[in-house]
Design a protein around this motif. Sequence first.
Motif, PDB file in Angstrom:
ATOM      1  N   UNK A 243      -2.417 -22.337   3.913  1.00  0.00           N
ATOM      2  CA  UNK A 243      -3.123 -21.077   4.146  1.00  0.00           C
ATOM      3  C   UNK A 243      -2.946 -20.173   2.933  1.00  0.00           C
ATOM      4  N   UNK A 244      -3.951 -19.351   2.656  1.00  0.00           N
ATOM      5  CA  UNK A 244      -3.978 -18.606   1.404  1.00  0.00           C
ATOM      6  C   UNK A 244      -3.226 -17.291   1.440  1.00  0.00           C
ATOM      7  N   UNK A 245      -2.629 -16.928   2.561  1.00  0.00           N
ATOM      8  CA  UNK A 245      -1.887 -15.678   2.673  1.00  0.00           C
ATOM      9  C   UNK A 245      -0.403 -15.996   2.843  1.00  0.00           C
ATOM     10  N   UNK A 246       0.391 -15.486   1.950  1.00  0.00           N
ATOM     11  CA  UNK A 246       1.828 -15.755   1.923  1.00  0.00           C
ATOM     12  C   UNK A 246       2.489 -15.393   3.255  1.00  0.00           C
TER      13      UNK A 246
ATOM     14  N   UNK B 248     -10.719 -17.650  -1.577  1.00  0.00           N
ATOM     15  CA  UNK B 248     -10.805 -18.364  -2.855  1.00  0.00           C
ATOM     16  C   UNK B 248      -9.775 -17.891  -3.866  1.00  0.00           C
ATOM     17  N   UNK B 249      -9.304 -16.643  -3.744  1.00  0.00           N
ATOM     18  CA  UNK B 249      -8.310 -16.129  -4.693  1.00  0.00           C
ATOM     19  C   UNK B 249      -6.980 -15.799  -4.022  1.00  0.00           C
ATOM     20  N   UNK B 250      -6.990 -15.593  -2.709  1.00  0.00           N
ATOM     21  CA  UNK B 250      -5.784 -15.166  -2.016  1.00  0.00           C
ATOM     22  C   UNK B 250      -5.431 -13.717  -2.289  1.00  0.00           C
ATOM     23  N   UNK B 251      -6.390 -12.962  -2.818  1.00  0.00           N
ATOM     24  CA  UNK B 251      -6.115 -11.568  -3.214  1.00  0.00           C
ATOM     25  C   UNK B 251      -7.097 -10.610  -2.560  1.00  0.00           C
ATOM     26  N   UNK B 252      -6.795  -9.341  -2.683  1.00  0.00           N
ATOM     27  CA  UNK B 252      -7.663  -8.331  -2.078  1.00  0.00           C
ATOM     28  C   UNK B 252      -7.787  -7.104  -2.963  1.00  0.00           C
ATOM     29  N   UNK B 253      -8.956  -6.493  -2.909  1.00  0.00           N
ATOM     30  CA  UNK B 253      -9.172  -5.145  -3.447  1.00  0.00           C
ATOM     31  C   UNK B 253      -9.484  -4.273  -2.240  1.00  0.00           C
ATOM     32  N   UNK B 254      -8.520  -3.446  -1.884  1.00  0.00           N
ATOM     33  CA  UNK B 254      -8.642  -2.578  -0.723  1.00  0.00           C
ATOM     34  C   UNK B 254      -8.937  -1.161  -1.201  1.00  0.00           C
TER      35      UNK B 254
END
Length: 302
Positions: free
Chosen positions: A27-30, A50-56
């Motif tokens: 899964x892509x979220x730690x 696809x990146x496991x990252x977010x811009x909030x």
Amino acid sequence: MADTDGLIDARDFGTSAPAASGLSGGFHVKGAHGQDWGLRNRLSRIFRPDTGRTVMLAFDHGYFVGPMAGLERLDTGIAPLVPAADAIMMTRGALRTSIPPTTDAGIVLRASGGPSILRELSDEHIALDIEDALRLNAAALAIQVFIGGEHESRSVANLAALVDAGQRHGVAVLGVTAVGKDMVRDARYFRLATRISAEMGAHVVKTYYVEDGFETVTASCPVPIIVAGGKKLPELDALTMAYRSIQEGAAGVDMGRNIFQSESPAAMLAAVRGVVHDGLKPAEAYELFKETAAGATGNAES
């Protein structure tokens, strides 16, 4: 009471090593491999698979400071930015009144509150019922945790209660490290504050970037860390902070003032996305910001 005499400071954070084999579960979220399907689905609305990252995009400031600069009109100033954000962090009042229900952004609701900027800010309580969060299709609930603050114990208890509610209904909880004016903002403090939030069950932790030792903060926290934008900075400085945060282990940024108080908010949001998801370096992202801002100005004038 625990005996704190003779405690040895942690030294080896293994910052160059990836998460131990099997802990991610693909899964892509730690740290979320063991969670229920619904909670992981909600986390996937916040962190891009696809990146496991977010811009909030954070614009919950009004819950204690009122209509600050850039947030005078949520419907005209913020709503147009929402399509470019992976997730948005706001109060339920702002969501219901000012954000189109057609948005695809992950919804992160401010769940704690009480005092205004005129009072002691750590004197917060849970201010949102989990059933209302479900009605609003929230992906996560955000709560302040005041480690070292006057009401530290209550804020930790608030977090624990919210995690219990979130686990029952499959809603993630974002623990926000709230730093008082008199607290030292260094890696040692943020290791403490972020780790406590994660150990109490937060699924994501929001904290501040520090130049010295930030990689130890991200390495020692078993859930994703996203970085707060903090006070308004020049655009290149804010992009540099975002870049360094990602390079040192953050899973994204949660920016407010550095976007909605920018001279060109849409261009700044595009530049931040370039850093977080496309690996742009600060200078490259700044060039993107200037080009996008200039194009927007030209279109407005034509």
